[in-house]
Scaffold this active site. Structure first.
Site, PDB file in Angstrom:
ATOM      1  N   ASP A 467      52.643 113.259 -31.364  1.00 54.54           N
ATOM      2  CA  ASP A 467      52.879 114.635 -30.936  1.00 54.54           C
ATOM      3  C   ASP A 467      53.107 114.700 -29.419  1.00 54.54           C
ATOM      4  OD1 ASP A 467      53.026 117.374 -31.192  1.00 54.54           O
ATOM      5  OD2 ASP A 467      51.164 117.564 -32.317  1.00 54.54           O
ATOM      6  N   ASP A 537      56.058 124.235 -36.542  1.00 56.30           N
ATOM      7  CA  ASP A 537      54.676 124.635 -36.796  1.00 56.30           C
ATOM      8  C   ASP A 537      54.622 125.849 -37.705  1.00 56.30           C
ATOM      9  OD1 ASP A 537      53.313 122.643 -35.575  1.00 56.30           O
ATOM     10  OD2 ASP A 537      52.902 123.721 -33.714  1.00 56.30           O
TER      11      ASP A 537
HETATM   12  C1  GLA Z   1      50.979 120.533 -32.760  1.00 59.49           C
HETATM   13  C2  GLA Z   1      51.611 120.057 -34.055  1.00 59.49           C
HETATM   14  C3  GLA Z   1      50.746 120.484 -35.224  1.00 59.49           C
HETATM   15  C4  GLA Z   1      49.348 119.928 -35.055  1.00 59.49           C
HETATM   16  C5  GLA Z   1      48.772 120.367 -33.729  1.00 59.49           C
HETATM   17  C6  GLA Z   1      47.457 119.684 -33.446  1.00 59.49           C
HETATM   18  O1  GLA Z   1      51.038 121.914 -32.650  1.00 59.49           O
HETATM   19  O2  GLA Z   1      52.917 120.541 -34.190  1.00 59.49           O
HETATM   20  O3  GLA Z   1      51.308 120.045 -36.439  1.00 59.49           O
HETATM   21  O4  GLA Z   1      49.402 118.535 -35.132  1.00 59.49           O
HETATM   22  O5  GLA Z   1      49.642 120.078 -32.655  1.00 59.49           O
HETATM   23  O6  GLA Z   1      46.913 120.059 -32.248  1.00 59.49           O
END
Ligand code: GLA
Length: 729
Positions: A467, A537
């Protein structure tokens, strides 16, 4: 295999056409199976961009069309150029102009499918060379293009702008499709007619998360808005994960000019004599059959050349994020693993929240940078969980964000010099975190080491979600010298790619997910090191219909992670039916991301069956050809598409209602992409009730009938859906 083709395969044929003899113009063609880009070259003169489109037989006639120096292959700033500028240099003596002329070309047969052509240019006056590299991917009808510049001037040269690709086309009008949005609503599709002037698609100041607002990709239709199945469509995507700039200009003569590459903003490059500067690749395809074929070309190319393990099916997984967020202990996770096994899933992924002791990662405010397992939450460590998953027949994966650091972390205290910052100024936080300076080799080493150590926590970790949850903004590197600070934007991305290379070399079999607060780092540059990407997300299925429709115009469904989540959830207050949520997620790489124990027994049984059904259709969705039928952007009422296997023996249809269709009592749709001569048995998957929505369920129809008369489906209320599985009889 005959001798000649063996020779071609084993010894890349090197045919160097030295500068043209005499003043005769020469045609240089970059050809795929069905398309060609044609340039006209003359010794001592600029190379002219003459044609890009369907392959033509009489291409020598293109020589008779005059020799207009305004339309060069790579227009530098200087000389007779009216177009977008591809290259802008400040020479060592301060001169601002460059005039590139032909210096020869070279063709290499890389393998049975790829031919590389290098067109060499040099400045008329200064010792500067620019090589334009084209790679023709024949079967996929994709051409990639990049530029390489070097010089032998006495002192460093300043590169003010250097693009990957320049294209010029002539038509009556030009329609640009681009993909834009924001967090939770990525890759929205908009088409506009280009007026005279310039339209920019760019990211110039984020450095990371560069695709959150706009994606560095486009489609261009000539003379009319793009159709799915007919007409000239050109598509392009820049393989670069940093700031980028795509410039679409229609000049005063109604000629179209495109340049695409790294964004030059605050990015002057000081190039030492003998040093080489290479641009990222621009990925280009031409389709004479509308947007649909352009997408299919890119999908094939991506599976073959721009995705790790592009030939292997993607596993169905349960991710812990929307089910547990930061709040879990060992039992929470083992219970989730038990449920995942019962659903028939193939992998469990432990998302954020598993690390940090002095600064525990119990929320987004602390812990990033301290990659030790949190002893309180997981006393028996990650290896216990990974082994547990494997004992239940599942693979195990884990989340990391190794480019970032929370100020509340041991790492931030230990290495403040690693943080990206502007000297003397406050370091702005976003999501409570800072960015590590990947232009610094010590930071690159740290990230590689972090990855190695995390993978070493258990041999049963076989998937990593990588990420990156904030952009850079306020810029500055303690590592780069004062007079090289403008190198930061490019060097960050090169540092990242070097890390990916090292990680991939050591861990070739790991499945890697590309994630950046959802789809904020979605480009072919990063994607080639990964197996899939986290699309958004927003897991809200209505949003996802729109997001995935746009995403899959460029990037393939097999890499499009698409999860069934709680509803309502953090994104929306509207509760959507579980069937609708599954039917949407099953059109990409299916996963689940919720707390299984919240399911009712009926929901549980439905989910189990849907997972089984996905296994049936997975080869078609992940490796088949996508045919879009109804766009959710037209009227916002419905969306529909089919995936068809390459041999056309199987297909899967997905249909969704997004809004109430008051006047329509049925969803009537003609299928696409089937073989008219084949007969298909059609089975409805995931029916809402035993009666289902397809009256012909279980019957056999010809492809001809299904594509002409179509099917009539009993859905018309918002958030209804139908999945049909077609198998040759
Ligand atoms: C980001 C990712 C999510 C999750 C969060 C965790 O927003 O896109 O899928 O992994 O971080 O903090």
């Amino acid at each position: 295999m005959n001798k000649i083709s063996t020779l071609l395969r084993l010894l890349p044929l090197l045919c160097f056409t030295a500068a043209l003899r005499g003043q005769n113009a020469e045609i240089i063609e970059i050809a795929t199976n069905d398309s060609a880009m044609v340039f006209v070259a003359k010794s001592g003169a600029p190379v002219i961009f003459r044609y890009w489109g369907e392959k033509i037989n009489d291409r020598h006639l293109l020589l008779e069309r005059g020799y207009d120096e305004r339309f060069q292959i790579y227009p530098a700033f200087g000389g007779l150029n009216h177009a977008n500028i591809a290259l802008s240099l400040v020479h060592a003596d301060g001169s601002l102009t460059t005039e590139l002329i032909y210096a020869g070309s070279e063709t290499k047969v890389v393998d049975g499918n790829r031919v590389e052509t290098i067109i060499r240019l040099r400045d008329k006056l200064y010792p500067v060379t620019v090589d334009i590299h084209f790679m023709a991917h024949k079967a996929e009808n994709v051409i990639t293009q990049r530029a390489v510049v070097s010089h032998q001037e006495e002192k460093p040269l300043r590169v003010e702008n250097i693009v990957s690709s320049y294209i010029t086309l002539r038509a009556n009008s030009y329609y640009l499709t681009n993909f834009h949005g924001s967090w939770g609503r990525e890759m929205r599709v908009t088409e506009e007619r280009l007026a005279q002037g310039v339209r920019l698609i760019e990211e110039y100041r984020k450095g990371v998360q560069t695709t959150m607002a706009d994606n560095p990709s486009f489609m261009l239709s000539l003379n009319h808005p793009a159709d799915e199945d007919a007409g000239d469509v050109y598509a392009g995507a820049l393989a670069w994960s940093g700031n980028y700039n795509l410039r679409f200009a229609v000049d005063e003569r109604e000629v179209f000019h495109f340049t695409g590459g790294m964004n030059p903003f605050a990015s002057v490059r000081v190039l030492e004599p003998g040093e080489i500067l290479e641009t990222p690749e621009m990925v280009l395809t031409y389709s004479p059959r509308g947007r649909g074929q352009a997408s299919r070309n890119l999908h094939d190319w991506c599976r073959n050349y721009a995705l790790a393990h592009g030939g292997e099916p993607r596993p169905i997984l349960l991710n812990s994020w929307e089910g547990a967020y930061f709040t879990f202990d060992e039992k929470t996770i083992t219970d989730m693993i038990d449920s995942a096994a019962d659903f028939g899933l193939e992998m469990f992924v432990l998302d954020d929240g598993w690390f940090g002791n002095e600064y525990p990662r119990d929320n987004a405010k602390a812990g990033l940078g301290d990659w030790q397992v949190n002893k309180k939450k997981l006393p028996r460590g990650i290896s216990y969980l990974a082994d547990y998953a494997v004992s239940k027949g599942l693979r195990f994966g884990i989340w990391i964000e190794p480019e970032m650091v929370n100020p509340n972390s041991e790492l931030a205290k230990k290495h403040p010099e690693w943080v990206v910052k502007s000297p003397g100024r406050e370091i702005p936080q976003e999501r409570n975190q800072w960015v590590l300076d990947l232009s610094n080799p010590a930071v690159q080493d740290f990230v590689v080491k972090t990855f190695d150590e995390i993978v070493a926590l258990s041999p049963n970790i076989t998937y990593i979600k990588w990420d990156a949850n904030r952009p850079i903004f306020s810029v500055g590197s303690e590592y780069l010298p004062n007079d090289r600070q403008t190198h930061f934007w490019q060097d960050y991305v090169r540092g990242l790619y070097s890390v990916y290379e090292r990680v991939r070399a050591k861990h070739p079999d790991i499945t890697l997910q590309l994630c950046s607060s959802g789809g904020a780092r979605l480009d072919f540059g990063a994607l080639k090191y990964h197996d899939e990407f986290w699309t958004s997300d927003s897991t809200n299925a209505v949003d996802r219909v729109l997001i995935q429709y746009g995403t899959n115009m460029i990037y393939p469904a097999m890499a499009t992670a698409s999860h069934v989540s709680p509803s309502p959830n953090h994104q929306t207050g509207v509760a959507l039916p579980l069937k609708f949520r599954f039917d949407v997620a099953m059109s990409g790489r299916l996963g689940m991301e919720m707390m299984p124990k919240d399911f009712s027994p009926e929901e549980w049984a439905f989910a189990k069956k849907a997972v089984q059904n996905y296994k049936l259709i997975r080869p078609v969705v992940q490796f088949g050809d996508l045919y879009r039928i109804f766009s959710p952007y037209e009227g916002n009422a419905r969306a529909a598409m089919t995936y068809v296997s390459k041999d056309k023996k199987q297909a899967v249809f997905f249909g969704y209602t997004l809004q109430h269709c008051a006047r329509m009592s049925t969803f009537d749709v003609r299928l696409k992409g089937l073989d008219p001569a084949k007969n298909y048995r059609v089975i409805e998957l995931n029916p809402k009730s035993p009666r289902g929505a397809f009256p012909g369920n279980g019957k056999t129809f010809s492809g001809d009938y299904l594509m002409k008369a179509g099917v009539s489906l009993r859905i018309h209320r918002p958030h209804e859906s139908v999945v049909l599985h077609l198998t040759e009889k």
